[in-house]
Enzyme design. Structure first.
Site, PDB file in Angstrom:
ATOM      1  N   SER A 113       0.791  -1.239   0.000  1.00  0.00           N
ATOM      2  CA  SER A 113       0.000   0.000   0.000  1.00  0.00           C
ATOM      3  C   SER A 113       0.823   1.290   0.000  1.00  0.00           C
ATOM      4  CB  SER A 113      -0.941   0.027   1.200  1.00  0.00           C
ATOM      5  OG  SER A 113      -2.026  -0.817   0.927  1.00  0.00           O
ATOM      6  N   LYS A 159       0.235   3.364  -2.918  1.00  0.00           N
ATOM      7  CA  LYS A 159      -0.955   4.219  -3.044  1.00  0.00           C
ATOM      8  C   LYS A 159      -0.574   5.706  -3.030  1.00  0.00           C
ATOM      9  CE  LYS A 159      -4.396   0.907  -1.196  1.00  0.00           C
ATOM     10  NZ  LYS A 159      -3.773  -0.360  -0.877  1.00  0.00           N
ATOM     11  N   TYR A 184      -4.363  -2.419 -10.074  1.00  0.00           N
ATOM     12  CA  TYR A 184      -4.167  -2.247  -8.625  1.00  0.00           C
ATOM     13  C   TYR A 184      -3.185  -3.289  -8.061  1.00  0.00           C
ATOM     14  CZ  TYR A 184      -5.184  -2.558  -3.632  1.00  0.00           C
ATOM     15  OH  TYR A 184      -5.051  -2.616  -2.270  1.00  0.00           O
ATOM     16  N   TYR A 208      -4.586   3.625   8.222  1.00  0.00           N
ATOM     17  CA  TYR A 208      -5.937   3.073   8.393  1.00  0.00           C
ATOM     18  C   TYR A 208      -6.484   3.434   9.770  1.00  0.00           C
ATOM     19  CZ  TYR A 208      -3.372   0.617   4.851  1.00  0.00           C
ATOM     20  OH  TYR A 208      -2.557   0.336   3.805  1.00  0.00           O
ATOM     21  N   VAL A 220       1.301  -3.777   3.758  1.00  0.00           N
ATOM     22  CA  VAL A 220       1.284  -5.080   4.433  1.00  0.00           C
ATOM     23  C   VAL A 220       2.526  -5.930   4.140  1.00  0.00           C
ATOM     24  CG1 VAL A 220      -1.223  -5.255   4.771  1.00  0.00           C
ATOM     25  CG2 VAL A 220      -0.195  -6.178   2.678  1.00  0.00           C
TER      26      VAL A 220
HETATM   27  N1  GLN Z   1      -2.390  -5.481  -1.749  1.00  0.00           N
HETATM   28  C1  GLN Z   1      -2.908  -5.351  -0.436  1.00  0.00           C
HETATM   29  C2  GLN Z   1      -4.424  -5.533  -0.449  1.00  0.00           C
HETATM   30  O1  GLN Z   1      -5.080  -5.012  -1.334  1.00  0.00           O
HETATM   31  C3  GLN Z   1      -2.513  -3.994   0.088  1.00  0.00           C
HETATM   32  C4  GLN Z   1      -2.958  -3.758   1.492  1.00  0.00           C
HETATM   33  C5  GLN Z   1      -1.978  -2.985   2.332  1.00  0.00           C
HETATM   34  O2  GLN Z   1      -0.781  -2.916   2.084  1.00  0.00           O
HETATM   35  N2  GLN Z   1      -2.502  -2.446   3.410  1.00  0.00           N
HETATM   36  O3  GLN Z   1      -4.970  -6.193   0.379  1.00  0.00           O
END
Ligand code: GLN
Length: 304
Positions: A63, A66, A188, A240, A258
């Protein structure tokens, strides 16, 4: 400020802590990573660079990407981007579906999965060769052609991406996607699979410490105001439902993934990247958070 000595000292102490938490087991490919990997790298606005531990190992940035996709889309479409998504913290998990239903397919912010899907949709509509063009954008920021997608991670995530599929379909049902959910998801998952080291990450994100300009001042990635706004979003939404906690303990705009990576930015001062794969229950790197809390405490260099 002797960053080297301070980082060495905190690294040693954090490395000795019990490695609490767990690797993101819901993406099978990520389970192959050694949970004891631990790296840190800092880049400062005046050109100092220092890394320790596994700072040159590449890992799945997940993420953290993003922030890059938001930067690219923001640069292309400007302020009208905010017609498609909001700028409020969600207070929910990164992959939660709850708010989307009541808020009619407008994601709370660009850093939860739903928001990133909308950003991917915007990019798909504006780029000729989305995956290649995005990679070119990221590589050009630091002139680093070593940055790549990991297709094994893409396949692995696609095989279990039920929540992402659900999120995308829900957004589409509200009319907030122009492209097909399958195309949005493919793009994505590629963005999430980008691999970079702590060293590459801290150098790449210097534009957010430098008013939107690359560190050599050769490229304006974001305007000064956009750079301020992306930092504000990282401050309020980068972790988050743990964004408040990160603000409280670390006090810097930042973004987690993650894969166990965290980047944190002190505008006009430095970017620091930390990687330790074990995640706490909110999906953020356990040791990464511990390290950064100590770092801003010892250096007294948080934004507050
Ligand atoms: N690729 C992961 C997902 O969509 C990204 C989530 C993350 O890094 N928080 O679940």
């Amino acid at each position: 400020m002797d960053f080297k000595e301070i980082i060495e000292d905190i690294y040693k102490k954090t490395a000795a802590l019990k490695n609490k938490g767990q690797i993101a087991s819901y993406i099978p490919e990520l389970l192959k990573i050694d949970p004891n990997k631990f790296g840190v790298h800092i880049s400062t606005i005046d050109g100092f660079n220092f890394g320790i531990g596994d700072y040159q190992d590449k890992f799945s940035i997940q993420s953290i990407s993003k922030v890059l996709s938001l930067s690219m889309a923001y640069n292309i479409v400007g302020e009208k981007i905010w017609k498609r998504l909001d700028v409020e913290p969600s207070g929910t998990a990164f992959n939660s579906l709850v708010q989307l239903e009541t808020e009619k397919g407008i994601p709370r912010n660009p850093f939860i999965n739903a928001g990133a899907h909308v950003i991917c949709d915007i990019l798909l509509s504006h780029l000729k060769n989305p995956k290649e063009d995005f990679l070119t954008f990221v590589r050009s920021i630091t002139q680093n052609s070593e940055i790549n997608y990991n297709t094994k991670v893409v396949t692995s995530e696609k095989s279990v991406g039920y929540r992402n599929v659900a999120l995308c379909n829900l957004i589409k049902s509200f009319g907030n996607l122009d492209n097909e959910p399958s195309e949005v998801l493919d793009f994505y998952f590629h963005l999430c699979s980008l691999e970079m080291s702590c060293q590459e990450l801290s150098q790449l994100f210097m534009y957010l410490a430098n008013d939107g300009k690359t560190i050599d001042n050769s490229q304006q990635i974001l305007t000064k105001s956009q750079s301020k706004r992306v930092n504000a979003l990282m401050q309020t939404c980068g972790f988050y439902d743990e964004s408040g906690e990160f603000s409280f303990k670390v006090g810097l705009p930042g973004k987690s993934g993650v894969g166990g990576g965290i980047i944190a930015v002190h505008p006009d001062q430095y970017v620091i990247a930390v990687w330790s794969p074990n995640l706490n229950e909110k999906g953020n790197s356990y040791k990464g958070m511990c390290f950064l809390e100590e770092f801003t405490t010892k250096t007294e260099l948080s934004i507050f």
